[in-house]
Structure formats: C-alpha cells, structure tokens
Design an enzyme around this catalytic site. Sequence first.
Site, PDB file in Angstrom:
ATOM      1  N   CYS A 305      44.882  35.968  38.667  1.00 22.97           N
ATOM      2  CA  CYS A 305      43.811  36.703  38.301  1.00 22.97           C
ATOM      3  C   CYS A 305      43.746  37.796  37.424  1.00 22.97           C
ATOM      4  CB  CYS A 305      42.506  36.870  39.427  1.00 22.97           C
ATOM      5  SG  CYS A 305      43.023  37.907  40.834  1.00 22.97           S
ATOM      6  N   HIS A 332      40.160  40.580  43.265  1.00 25.66           N
ATOM      7  CA  HIS A 332      39.848  39.806  41.899  1.00 25.66           C
ATOM      8  C   HIS A 332      39.610  40.549  40.454  1.00 25.66           C
ATOM      9  CE1 HIS A 332      39.283  36.034  39.954  1.00 25.66           C
ATOM     10  NE2 HIS A 332      37.900  36.261  39.962  1.00 25.66           N
ATOM     11  N   ASP A 349      34.722  34.859  33.562  1.00 22.62           N
ATOM     12  CA  ASP A 349      35.852  34.816  34.338  1.00 22.62           C
ATOM     13  C   ASP A 349      36.665  33.649  33.847  1.00 22.62           C
ATOM     14  OD1 ASP A 349      37.687  34.099  36.450  1.00 22.62           O
ATOM     15  OD2 ASP A 349      36.138  34.748  38.034  1.00 22.62           O
TER      16      ASP A 349
END
Length: 555
Positions: A305, A332, A349
């Site tokens: 990520c 994250h 995202d």
Amino acid sequence: MAAALGQSSSPGFLAVSELCQNGRETFLEASRLLLIYADNILRNPYEEKYRSIKIGNPAFSTRLLPVRGAVECLFEMGFQEGDTHLVFPKEASIEQLRKIRDLIAGERNSRLNESNQTHRTGSSETVASTQTAAHQPSRPADSVLAPARQQPETSPVQSLEVAAKILKMLQTKFKHLVLMYEDPSIQQKALASIPLQQLKGKAQKKLAQATRLDKDARVNEDDFLLLELLDWFKNDFFHWVNNVPCSRCGGQTEPKSDYLLPTDDDQRWNVSRVENHYCKQCQHCNRFPRYNHPEKLLETRCGRCGEWANCFTLCCRAVGFEARYVWDYTDHAWTEVYSSSQKRWLHCDPCENVCDKPLLYETGWGKQLSYIIAFSKDEVVDVTWRYSCKHEEVLSRRTALSEATLRETINALNKRRQQSLSENRKRELLERTIVELVEFISPKTPKPGEYGGRTSGSMAWRIARGEIGPEKRKEVVFIPSEKEKTSKLFHLIYNIVEDSYTRISNNNEKIGGWETAVWKAESIWRKVETDWKMIKIFAPIQIFLVQRKLCWKQF
C-alpha cells in the site's frame, strides 16, 4: 531531556527533538554553536552582524548543516533563508528565540551532567549504560503526552515511541516526499507512462452519459478522469507483491523476519528496509527493497500500500490533479484528490480501486483508527475525522500526543511552507479548511460500498492484519438514487478480473470486492491463480450463486 523539553509543548519541540536524536558528540558540538548564535542576539539585540549567518561559513556548513534538526532549530528560533545567509529579521520574536535556546541549553546541560556523573563514579556499569544512551534517539518530553485518556495497556515507553514516530513522520513526509511529486522531470516521466488521451476519452463518454441521465449532476470531466486513472492504475499499471518469485529458480518464496542490508543504490531511492524473501527450494535469499522514491516506483511498478499510494499520488499530480498523500498510523496509505466541481477532497485508494468511500477502513476492514495525516505541497492536515463515524472511540485511542502539541506542530509546518504563497492561494486554502472542518464534524453513515473487507493482498496476510471485515456481513440493500428512480433502471455488473462492481445506472460507481454487493451467498469463493494468471469463481455447481432482490415498489 524530559526536564528540559517539558517546559514547552510548542512547535519548536519538533526541531529540538530531531536535534536530540543525534549521537552525543555531534549533539554537543551542534548545540554549542546554536547557543552561540542565539546568545549573541540576546546579548546584542541591535547589532546587525549577529543577526546574519553566512551559509558558506565553514563552521556552519560542516558542523551544523549536515546535523539532523540543527538548521530546523535555527528556523524555529526565527531565522529565515536568504540567498547566501540565514537572517534573523528585526520583526522576529526574541521570546521565541529564547524559548528554543532554553530547550537546547536544558538538554545540553543534562547530557553534560550525565557525563560528569559517570566520570566521577568510575562505575563500568554506569559507563556502559551512558555509552548506550548516547547512541539512542532522545525521546520526546512527557509534557507532550495526553495522560487524561491514557489507556492502561499502553506503557509510557510505548507512548513515547509512538510520539517520536509521528513527529518524525510529519517532518519527513512534508519536507521530502510530497515535494518529489512537484519535480517537473519526474512528472514528465509519469505522464509518459499514463495513456492520458485514452483515459480522457473514456471519461468524456461517461460524463456525457451521466449528464443525459441527470442534467443537474455536480460532476465534471475531471471527476470521471480520476475514476479512469484509478481503474487503469489498479488493473493495468501497478501490481501487488505478497512474495517475490525466486530470482534463481523461479519458485515460491516466503518473507523472513530478518531484513537485509540496503545497498548504495537502494539508499539512493530512499529504501528504508530490504525484505528477505527466502526460497526453500534452492535456499536462496531474494531481496525486496521497499522503495520510497516515486520515480523508482514508475520503473518497478510493484509493492504494497505504501508504494501504491506513493506512485499513484505522483500520477495524480502529473495529470494535474491537486493531490495529497495520506498516512494512516494503523499501517495503510492512500491518496486524496480535490474535486473542483464538488468543492471537496475525495478519498482514493488505488490498492482497492475505490473512490469516495472514507468509512471503508473503520466500517469494512474493522480498523481501530487513531491518527490519519494528509500531506500536499502546501499543507499538512489531520484528516482523521473524515474516516470515522465513531469519533469518541477514535479520540480515546489518540493518547501518544496531546491534541495541542499535534495541532501546534502542524500549524508551524504549514506557516513555514505557506510563507511564499500568494494571498489568493492562502485565502483559498483557508476556505477549503473551513469546508473540511464542517465535513469532519458532520454526522456520517456508512454507504453500501463501505461495508466490505480488504481485497488487496493475500488472504493469509489480510487475516493476520484483521482486515477481512466482519465475519457475518449484513445483507446489502441498494437504495435507488434519484436518477435510478427517474429512469426506472438499476444496472449493476461484476468484473471477475477486477473483482469490482460497476453501478452503471449511478454514474458508474465502483464497488470493490465481490462480497461487498452480495445480498446472500452460499459456498462460493474467488481464487486468484498467480502462477497461471487466472481468476476463478468456485461454487458447488460452478455458477455464481448470488441472490439479489430488487424492490421496484420503492420507486
């Protein structure tokens, strides 16, 4: 150090804390020079020669410039950067200079006393402990902690470590990472990788379709271009790494807990650690450098990520979007993009290929959120409250730093960065901040696309992180939008390769993860065959057993 820094929770604490993380001898020499500069001004406030430091001066360039936090301390004192000198302006605050000077002097005296005491006792045990402490980072002061909500399971040492991590992260992300996105040469390299005209063509078609269905829709081409960019990045450009294939035999590897040493080339690309992916078949250690430089990620096009958000934020800036890199303390990272048509920041995202689903992590993944910080070229913003509908619970977990210290630190970083901005730009940022604050305090209710667990990464990895979402999912019910009511059309399709739904009848809304839009399912799962590059849906009779109820009477 606690006694020295405990006198103040001002933003200057961050610079002094950075300075204190140097080794003993480096700190003592740098602090000696800093105190000389400060005391010269305090003793001779009207002498012009003491208000200027020549950057080319050997003492400054060799003993202060390379030292971590030293120049930052000068800036916190009130010095400003000129072409060849650092200058302490006449309008600068003497009190602020004195405050930073006293923090440095307090820590210096503490270390000197520590050294003298060791010398007097002659105890080998004391000498050993002092030498060890000299090479360890100094911890933040107790005064920056927030004891009122201290959780019993968190020790003071753990809280201090969290505080140091957050303070360090604020500086490194704001001073280095986000400024890389503004490099014209790196942006051109990113643009060369993006099929921009193709993405714009798709966006224009979808915009035309949306405006036919809803003439009052507050969207523009950029909104659809952002969705296309997300989709391209997820499915065509970047790929996820669980384990790297063995470079010697091509077999499967498994990550080991020990890390490998970074090479000189790794350090050039800001590698913080190199993972060791071990192959049991041929006993070969495979290197997986975790690159933090977005230019390098344009070449490797892989990672987890952190790499995904880093590279995608660069791509957004290259295309022309105002974008922010978002760091989440619970491990994250993602991106936010400002929508000029909607006058707000949109959560994006790239790992999940989702847009404007900010409650996904708390509601869907089950994350226990605490600190979420967004970084752009112009500002740092604490955006935690956008991503939670349980503010009281979040507040109870924000125990490492006092809210005042975090706020003042962010304000100090923003003030320094925004000094060179035009008045119009400053006003624009202020207006956006006001809109954001209203959004933060407004009640939030999870949307259907925010109930699902994480889809990126291996199942074992997601289970270990506790991010697969609730075991018993709610039966998902779609509420028709005004557009769908008017057209009497609900059109939802699932893409097995992308593992996402597209709600065509509602502006092509993307919903990640097959489970997230299922009303009820039995004995069915999705499997990715990475070796064969195939994706399968397994069910007892080899059909997609998904029941869906559409209640047209609601229309």
